[in-house]
Design a protein around this motif. Structure first.
Motif, PDB file in Angstrom:
ATOM      1  N   ILE A  18    -109.774  31.448  29.879  1.00  0.00           N
ATOM      2  CA  ILE A  18    -110.793  31.088  28.556  1.00  0.00           C
ATOM      3  C   ILE A  18    -110.909  32.469  27.306  1.00  0.00           C
ATOM      4  N   GLY A  19    -111.108  32.927  27.655  1.00  0.00           N
ATOM      5  CA  GLY A  19    -110.661  34.945  26.418  1.00  0.00           C
ATOM      6  C   GLY A  19    -109.907  34.543  26.077  1.00  0.00           C
ATOM      7  N   VAL A  20    -108.362  34.021  26.710  1.00  0.00           N
ATOM      8  CA  VAL A  20    -107.328  34.406  25.995  1.00  0.00           C
ATOM      9  C   VAL A  20    -107.369  33.465  24.958  1.00  0.00           C
ATOM     10  N   GLY A  21    -107.710  32.366  25.311  1.00  0.00           N
ATOM     11  CA  GLY A  21    -107.841  30.983  25.033  1.00  0.00           C
ATOM     12  C   GLY A  21    -108.708  31.789  22.769  1.00  0.00           C
ATOM     13  N   HIS A  22    -109.163  31.352  22.888  1.00  0.00           N
ATOM     14  CA  HIS A  22    -110.786  32.114  22.216  1.00  0.00           C
ATOM     15  C   HIS A  22    -109.434  33.819  21.485  1.00  0.00           C
ATOM     16  N   ALA A  23    -109.050  33.941  21.866  1.00  0.00           N
ATOM     17  CA  ALA A  23    -107.980  35.388  21.153  1.00  0.00           C
ATOM     18  C   ALA A  23    -107.266  34.338  20.167  1.00  0.00           C
ATOM     19  N   ALA A  24    -106.043  33.746  21.259  1.00  0.00           N
ATOM     20  CA  ALA A  24    -105.066  32.473  20.473  1.00  0.00           C
ATOM     21  C   ALA A  24    -106.000  31.935  19.466  1.00  0.00           C
ATOM     22  N   ALA A  25    -106.714  31.298  19.495  1.00  0.00           N
ATOM     23  CA  ALA A  25    -107.584  30.979  18.332  1.00  0.00           C
ATOM     24  C   ALA A  25    -107.340  31.738  17.078  1.00  0.00           C
ATOM     25  N   SER A  26    -108.311  32.473  17.459  1.00  0.00           N
ATOM     26  CA  SER A  26    -108.359  34.052  16.260  1.00  0.00           C
ATOM     27  C   SER A  26    -107.119  34.983  16.029  1.00  0.00           C
ATOM     28  N   MET A  27    -105.865  35.011  16.741  1.00  0.00           N
ATOM     29  CA  MET A  27    -104.827  35.392  16.439  1.00  0.00           C
ATOM     30  C   MET A  27    -104.384  34.214  15.415  1.00  0.00           C
ATOM     31  N   SER A  28    -103.806  33.202  15.237  1.00  0.00           N
ATOM     32  CA  SER A  28    -103.603  31.351  14.691  1.00  0.00           C
ATOM     33  C   SER A  28    -103.871  31.673  13.346  1.00  0.00           C
ATOM     34  N   GLY A  29    -105.494  32.269  13.507  1.00  0.00           N
ATOM     35  CA  GLY A  29    -105.749  32.293  11.780  1.00  0.00           C
ATOM     36  C   GLY A  29    -105.490  33.723  10.774  1.00  0.00           C
ATOM     37  N   ILE A  30    -104.753  34.720  11.271  1.00  0.00           N
ATOM     38  CA  ILE A  30    -104.190  35.750  11.344  1.00  0.00           C
ATOM     39  C   ILE A  30    -102.872  35.194  10.676  1.00  0.00           C
ATOM     40  N   VAL A  31    -102.077  34.601  11.530  1.00  0.00           N
ATOM     41  CA  VAL A  31    -100.310  35.085  11.703  1.00  0.00           C
ATOM     42  C   VAL A  31    -100.283  33.617  11.043  1.00  0.00           C
ATOM     43  N   ASN A  32    -101.419  32.640  10.720  1.00  0.00           N
ATOM     44  CA  ASN A  32    -101.078  31.306  10.135  1.00  0.00           C
ATOM     45  C   ASN A  32     -99.984  30.404  11.058  1.00  0.00           C
ATOM     46  N   GLU A  33    -100.099  30.636  12.063  1.00  0.00           N
ATOM     47  CA  GLU A  33     -99.029  29.547  12.887  1.00  0.00           C
ATOM     48  C   GLU A  33     -99.845  29.541  13.937  1.00  0.00           C
ATOM     49  N   GLU A  34     -99.234  28.477  14.933  1.00  0.00           N
ATOM     50  CA  GLU A  34    -100.409  28.639  15.993  1.00  0.00           C
ATOM     51  C   GLU A  34    -100.027  29.222  16.982  1.00  0.00           C
ATOM     52  N   VAL A  35    -100.543  30.114  17.651  1.00  0.00           N
ATOM     53  CA  VAL A  35    -100.464  30.772  18.662  1.00  0.00           C
ATOM     54  C   VAL A  35    -101.596  30.297  20.040  1.00  0.00           C
ATOM     55  N   MET A  36    -100.335  29.859  21.070  1.00  0.00           N
ATOM     56  CA  MET A  36    -100.800  29.600  22.339  1.00  0.00           C
ATOM     57  C   MET A  36    -100.941  30.375  23.392  1.00  0.00           C
TER      58      MET A  36
END
Length: 206
Positions: A18-36
């Motif tokens: 759950i925690g890294v899922g939240h991190a992935a959502a934040s990272m997706s916004g920074i790198v402008n591509e989907e992060v899983m």
């Protein structure tokens, strides 16, 4: 060393996912591509074994970002990537047009920001689910061998490393990272206690 039973282990893996899922959502916004991101496994090791595991898997030096947390339990959390991947990650953050020299100058600040996002997402999820507070320090940036990174927060013999193996899958990249939580015996007991309280609230059994 404290051992988690299967139910406690599975609960902890799910919490971190759950925690890294939240991190992935934040990272997706920074790198402008989907992060899983996912946590395929966790393990409890002594520092020497944790350093050996990292050196076996990663031949290069390691880039690490650490933060100290206090509250429901005390821990030093460290996010680690192979050093040769760190500039690749920074490039994703700032775009293709930044010259390599400027990219290198941005590396420490950018990696500290990524560490802050991922570590706070993991620890914040723990705090929310355990219904307790955990307060973190500012991130510190390290580069070195696995042994140097693992000993950066001290060399106490009575500590255990909770190692998360994290897979980062981006649209065009696949990067393996690690998060280590360094815990003394008291903090290990506190963590196990919090997991069981969570299971008791969730299922009525622990």
């Amino acid at each position: 060393m404290i051992v988690l039973n299967e139910l406690e282990h599975d609960a902890l893996v799910e919490i971190f996912n759950i925690g890294v899922g939240h991190a992935a959502a934040s990272m997706s916004g920074i790198v402008n591509e989907e992060v899983m991101m996912s946590v395929p496994s966790i393990s409890f090791l002594d520092r020497a074994s944790a350093a050996q595991l990292l050196s076996n898997k990663e031949e290069e030096r390691i880039c690490g970002v650490s933060q100290h947390y206090e509250g429901a339990f005390n821990t030093e959390a460290i996010l680690m990537f192979p050093e040769n991947k760190s500039l690749e990650i920074v490039r994703l953050m700032v775009g293709e047009l930044v010259p390599l020299q400027e990219l290198s100058e941005m590396e420490q600040e950018a990696m500290s920001e990524i560490g802050n996002i991922i570590l706070n997402s993991c620890v914040g999820t723990l705090a929310d689910i355990f219904q307790m507070e955990l307060h973190g320090s500012l991130p510190l940036y390290h580069v070195g061998t696995s042994a140097e990174i693992m000993s950066a927060s001290g060399s106490a013999d009575d500590t255990t490393v909770l190692m998360l193996h994290i897979d980062f899958v981006l649209e065009k990249h696949q990067i393996r990272g690690y998060v280590a939580f360094i815990l003394d015996l008291s903090s290990l007991h506190d963590l196990k206690h919090q997991i069981n309280l969570y299971l008791l609230r969730l299922t009525g059994t622990a």
